[in-house]
Design a protein around this motif. Sequence first.
Motif, PDB file in Angstrom:
ATOM      1  N   GLY A 121       1.004  17.692  38.857  1.00  0.00           N
ATOM      2  CA  GLY A 121       1.324  16.570  37.983  1.00  0.00           C
ATOM      3  C   GLY A 121       2.307  15.603  38.615  1.00  0.00           C
ATOM      4  O   GLY A 121       2.166  14.379  38.480  1.00  0.00           O
ATOM      5  N   LEU A 122       3.286  16.136  39.323  1.00  0.00           N
ATOM      6  CA  LEU A 122       4.273  15.273  39.968  1.00  0.00           C
ATOM      7  C   LEU A 122       3.644  14.474  41.096  1.00  0.00           C
ATOM      8  O   LEU A 122       4.011  13.306  41.329  1.00  0.00           O
ATOM      9  CB  LEU A 122       5.426  16.129  40.504  1.00  0.00           C
ATOM     10  CG  LEU A 122       6.694  15.384  40.924  1.00  0.00           C
ATOM     11  CD1 LEU A 122       7.260  14.588  39.759  1.00  0.00           C
ATOM     12  CD2 LEU A 122       7.740  16.375  41.431  1.00  0.00           C
ATOM     13  N   PHE A 123       2.675  15.060  41.790  1.00  0.00           N
ATOM     14  CA  PHE A 123       1.987  14.328  42.851  1.00  0.00           C
ATOM     15  C   PHE A 123       1.223  13.137  42.284  1.00  0.00           C
ATOM     16  O   PHE A 123       1.218  12.046  42.871  1.00  0.00           O
ATOM     17  CB  PHE A 123       1.031  15.268  43.595  1.00  0.00           C
ATOM     18  CG  PHE A 123       0.227  14.584  44.667  1.00  0.00           C
ATOM     19  CD1 PHE A 123       0.781  14.328  45.905  1.00  0.00           C
ATOM     20  CD2 PHE A 123      -1.084  14.189  44.431  1.00  0.00           C
ATOM     21  CE1 PHE A 123       0.054  13.699  46.900  1.00  0.00           C
ATOM     22  CE2 PHE A 123      -1.824  13.556  45.408  1.00  0.00           C
ATOM     23  CZ  PHE A 123      -1.250  13.312  46.653  1.00  0.00           C
ATOM     24  N   GLU A 124       0.583  13.339  41.151  1.00  0.00           N
ATOM     25  CA  GLU A 124      -0.133  12.225  40.522  1.00  0.00           C
ATOM     26  C   GLU A 124       0.826  11.120  40.093  1.00  0.00           C
ATOM     27  O   GLU A 124       0.531   9.926  40.232  1.00  0.00           O
ATOM     28  CB  GLU A 124      -0.925  12.735  39.316  1.00  0.00           C
ATOM     29  CG  GLU A 124      -2.074  13.668  39.678  1.00  0.00           C
ATOM     30  CD  GLU A 124      -3.142  12.980  40.506  1.00  0.00           C
ATOM     31  OE1 GLU A 124      -3.311  11.753  40.355  1.00  0.00           O
ATOM     32  OE2 GLU A 124      -3.801  13.666  41.307  1.00  0.00           O
ATOM     33  N   LEU A 125       1.984  11.489  39.571  1.00  0.00           N
ATOM     34  CA  LEU A 125       2.975  10.491  39.182  1.00  0.00           C
ATOM     35  C   LEU A 125       3.507   9.728  40.395  1.00  0.00           C
ATOM     36  O   LEU A 125       3.689   8.502  40.347  1.00  0.00           O
ATOM     37  CB  LEU A 125       4.134  11.168  38.441  1.00  0.00           C
ATOM     38  CG  LEU A 125       3.838  11.706  37.043  1.00  0.00           C
ATOM     39  CD1 LEU A 125       5.052  12.446  36.484  1.00  0.00           C
ATOM     40  CD2 LEU A 125       3.436  10.572  36.108  1.00  0.00           C
ATOM     41  N   VAL A 126       3.751  10.447  41.473  1.00  0.00           N
ATOM     42  CA  VAL A 126       4.251   9.806  42.694  1.00  0.00           C
ATOM     43  C   VAL A 126       3.217   8.834  43.246  1.00  0.00           C
ATOM     44  O   VAL A 126       3.544   7.704  43.643  1.00  0.00           O
ATOM     45  CB  VAL A 126       4.618  10.883  43.741  1.00  0.00           C
ATOM     46  CG1 VAL A 126       4.822  10.254  45.117  1.00  0.00           C
ATOM     47  CG2 VAL A 126       5.875  11.626  43.316  1.00  0.00           C
TER      48      VAL A 126
ATOM     49  N   ALA B 102       2.985   5.741  41.012  1.00  0.00           N
ATOM     50  CA  ALA B 102       4.132   4.850  41.158  1.00  0.00           C
ATOM     51  C   ALA B 102       4.196   4.188  42.527  1.00  0.00           C
ATOM     52  O   ALA B 102       5.070   3.352  42.760  1.00  0.00           O
ATOM     53  CB  ALA B 102       5.428   5.631  40.906  1.00  0.00           C
ATOM     54  N   GLY B 103       3.287   4.544  43.431  1.00  0.00           N
ATOM     55  CA  GLY B 103       3.285   3.944  44.761  1.00  0.00           C
ATOM     56  C   GLY B 103       4.397   4.440  45.656  1.00  0.00           C
ATOM     57  O   GLY B 103       4.808   3.734  46.592  1.00  0.00           O
ATOM     58  N   LEU B 104       4.890   5.654  45.412  1.00  0.00           N
ATOM     59  CA  LEU B 104       5.993   6.199  46.192  1.00  0.00           C
ATOM     60  C   LEU B 104       5.546   7.219  47.227  1.00  0.00           C
ATOM     61  O   LEU B 104       6.388   7.815  47.910  1.00  0.00           O
ATOM     62  CB  LEU B 104       7.023   6.861  45.257  1.00  0.00           C
ATOM     63  CG  LEU B 104       7.747   5.939  44.283  1.00  0.00           C
ATOM     64  CD1 LEU B 104       8.657   6.754  43.370  1.00  0.00           C
ATOM     65  CD2 LEU B 104       8.551   4.891  45.033  1.00  0.00           C
ATOM     66  N   TYR B 105       4.228   7.428  47.352  1.00  0.00           N
ATOM     67  CA  TYR B 105       3.762   8.430  48.305  1.00  0.00           C
ATOM     68  C   TYR B 105       4.138   8.037  49.733  1.00  0.00           C
ATOM     69  O   TYR B 105       4.018   6.877  50.125  1.00  0.00           O
ATOM     70  CB  TYR B 105       2.250   8.611  48.198  1.00  0.00           C
ATOM     71  CG  TYR B 105       1.701   9.670  49.133  1.00  0.00           C
ATOM     72  CD1 TYR B 105       1.975  11.010  48.908  1.00  0.00           C
ATOM     73  CD2 TYR B 105       0.939   9.314  50.237  1.00  0.00           C
ATOM     74  CE1 TYR B 105       1.482  11.987  49.754  1.00  0.00           C
ATOM     75  CE2 TYR B 105       0.446  10.291  51.088  1.00  0.00           C
ATOM     76  CZ  TYR B 105       0.723  11.622  50.850  1.00  0.00           C
ATOM     77  OH  TYR B 105       0.240  12.581  51.699  1.00  0.00           O
ATOM     78  N   ASN B 106       4.600   9.012  50.496  1.00  0.00           N
ATOM     79  CA  ASN B 106       5.052   8.833  51.875  1.00  0.00           C
ATOM     80  C   ASN B 106       6.253   7.888  51.949  1.00  0.00           C
ATOM     81  O   ASN B 106       6.423   7.151  52.913  1.00  0.00           O
ATOM     82  CB  ASN B 106       3.918   8.309  52.770  1.00  0.00           C
ATOM     83  CG  ASN B 106       4.197   8.547  54.250  1.00  0.00           C
ATOM     84  OD1 ASN B 106       4.758   9.577  54.639  1.00  0.00           O
ATOM     85  ND2 ASN B 106       3.837   7.593  55.088  1.00  0.00           N
ATOM     86  N   GLN B 107       7.105   7.947  50.927  1.00  0.00           N
ATOM     87  CA  GLN B 107       8.350   7.198  50.907  1.00  0.00           C
ATOM     88  C   GLN B 107       9.486   8.132  50.484  1.00  0.00           C
ATOM     89  O   GLN B 107       9.276   9.101  49.763  1.00  0.00           O
ATOM     90  CB  GLN B 107       8.269   6.007  49.953  1.00  0.00           C
ATOM     91  CG  GLN B 107       7.241   4.962  50.356  1.00  0.00           C
ATOM     92  CD  GLN B 107       7.265   3.750  49.443  1.00  0.00           C
ATOM     93  OE1 GLN B 107       8.260   3.476  48.795  1.00  0.00           O
ATOM     94  NE2 GLN B 107       6.144   3.032  49.383  1.00  0.00           N
ATOM     95  N   LEU B 108      10.691   7.806  50.954  1.00  0.00           N
ATOM     96  CA  LEU B 108      11.834   8.654  50.631  1.00  0.00           C
ATOM     97  C   LEU B 108      12.141   8.659  49.135  1.00  0.00           C
ATOM     98  O   LEU B 108      12.694   9.623  48.613  1.00  0.00           O
ATOM     99  CB  LEU B 108      13.065   8.196  51.416  1.00  0.00           C
ATOM    100  CG  LEU B 108      12.957   8.280  52.941  1.00  0.00           C
ATOM    101  CD1 LEU B 108      14.254   7.818  53.598  1.00  0.00           C
ATOM    102  CD2 LEU B 108      12.616   9.697  53.389  1.00  0.00           C
ATOM    103  N   GLY B 109      11.772   7.594  48.439  1.00  0.00           N
ATOM    104  CA  GLY B 109      12.018   7.539  47.002  1.00  0.00           C
ATOM    105  C   GLY B 109      11.318   8.636  46.237  1.00  0.00           C
ATOM    106  O   GLY B 109      11.826   9.113  45.212  1.00  0.00           O
ATOM    107  N   SER B 110      10.150   9.055  46.709  1.00  0.00           N
ATOM    108  CA  SER B 110       9.429  10.130  46.021  1.00  0.00           C
ATOM    109  C   SER B 110      10.204  11.441  46.076  1.00  0.00           C
ATOM    110  O   SER B 110      10.186  12.226  45.116  1.00  0.00           O
ATOM    111  CB  SER B 110       8.048  10.316  46.665  1.00  0.00           C
ATOM    112  OG  SER B 110       8.177  10.729  48.016  1.00  0.00           O
ATOM    113  N   LEU B 111      10.908  11.681  47.185  1.00  0.00           N
ATOM    114  CA  LEU B 111      11.688  12.912  47.308  1.00  0.00           C
ATOM    115  C   LEU B 111      12.930  12.855  46.429  1.00  0.00           C
ATOM    116  O   LEU B 111      13.296  13.854  45.796  1.00  0.00           O
ATOM    117  CB  LEU B 111      12.083  13.124  48.774  1.00  0.00           C
ATOM    118  CG  LEU B 111      10.927  13.210  49.771  1.00  0.00           C
ATOM    119  CD1 LEU B 111      11.458  13.493  51.166  1.00  0.00           C
ATOM    120  CD2 LEU B 111       9.936  14.277  49.361  1.00  0.00           C
ATOM    121  N   ILE B 112      13.578  11.701  46.381  1.00  0.00           N
ATOM    122  CA  ILE B 112      14.779  11.566  45.552  1.00  0.00           C
ATOM    123  C   ILE B 112      14.441  11.812  44.083  1.00  0.00           C
ATOM    124  O   ILE B 112      15.155  12.533  43.372  1.00  0.00           O
ATOM    125  CB  ILE B 112      15.405  10.178  45.745  1.00  0.00           C
ATOM    126  CG1 ILE B 112      15.845   9.994  47.206  1.00  0.00           C
ATOM    127  CG2 ILE B 112      16.587   9.976  44.803  1.00  0.00           C
ATOM    128  CD1 ILE B 112      16.318   8.589  47.526  1.00  0.00           C
TER     129      ILE B 112
END
Length: 279
Positions: free
Chosen positions: A125-130, A133-143
């Motif tokens: 579910g979190l992967f789908e949200l990331v 939101a367009g945060l995949y392969n970005q540091l914001g997704s980890l934060i």
Amino acid sequence: MTRATRRTVGRTFFYLLVAAIILYTVFPFYWAVISSLKSGQQLFGTELTPPSPTLDNYVSVFREQPFLTNIVNSLIVAGATVLVCLALSVSAAYALGRVRFRGRSTILMITLGVSMFPQVAVLTGLFELVRWAGLYNQLGSLIVSYMIFTLPFSVWVLTTFIRELPRELEEAAIVDGASPLQILVKVFLPLLGPALATTGLLAFIAAWNEFLFALTFTLTNEVRTVPVAIALISGATQFDIPWGNIMAASVVVTVPLIVLVMIFQRRIVSGLTAGAVKG
């Protein structure tokens, strides 16, 4: 057996137990250090000291991959996670610890219960949200994802600490005309040093060492953090794994954590024992 003899036997057993615990916890890191200073067939030896110490493994780690970039990424992610986590948890802890409203205990238990879910249970579910939101392969997704397991613990520790602060301080500030925000920032925040140091450092360590989310939400070496970078160190074949490089990289990313713990060890102990004794 006399009392003095029993006391001597008890102390001897205690020191032996402490020595065994220290050996059990410290020896793996010591073995990683000496292995990082070996090369070639020496890596498969059992010597407790390297026969001919060399720093080639450390040089190779930074030369063969963007390991310095991975370290910077981990610093950015862990630091941002700590800052956001503390900012949110302090506000939530003040509300849960000082403001009386219906369902306060239920909210606190739910907050703690969220941290009990395993990471893999929320990964899909979190992967789908990331990705949405367009945060995949970005540091914001980890934060954002790291807040799932750092925020509940921080809220719980800070709430316990705030509840033990003298209510007279808050009442005096109210008499002087202070607002709730001023009470939190100017009265409570200076007293939360040990608790903030404890929760901040534990949140930093958790974010620094996290692997599953970092592996799932990042794709390129330029965005990966150090746990994923170390896991992906490999040789030409499965029989040619550069163990020396892996050990060197592990030592490099572990030393900063040891230094931080040594610096803040007194505040950590004070924060963890806050509220344990109520006078």
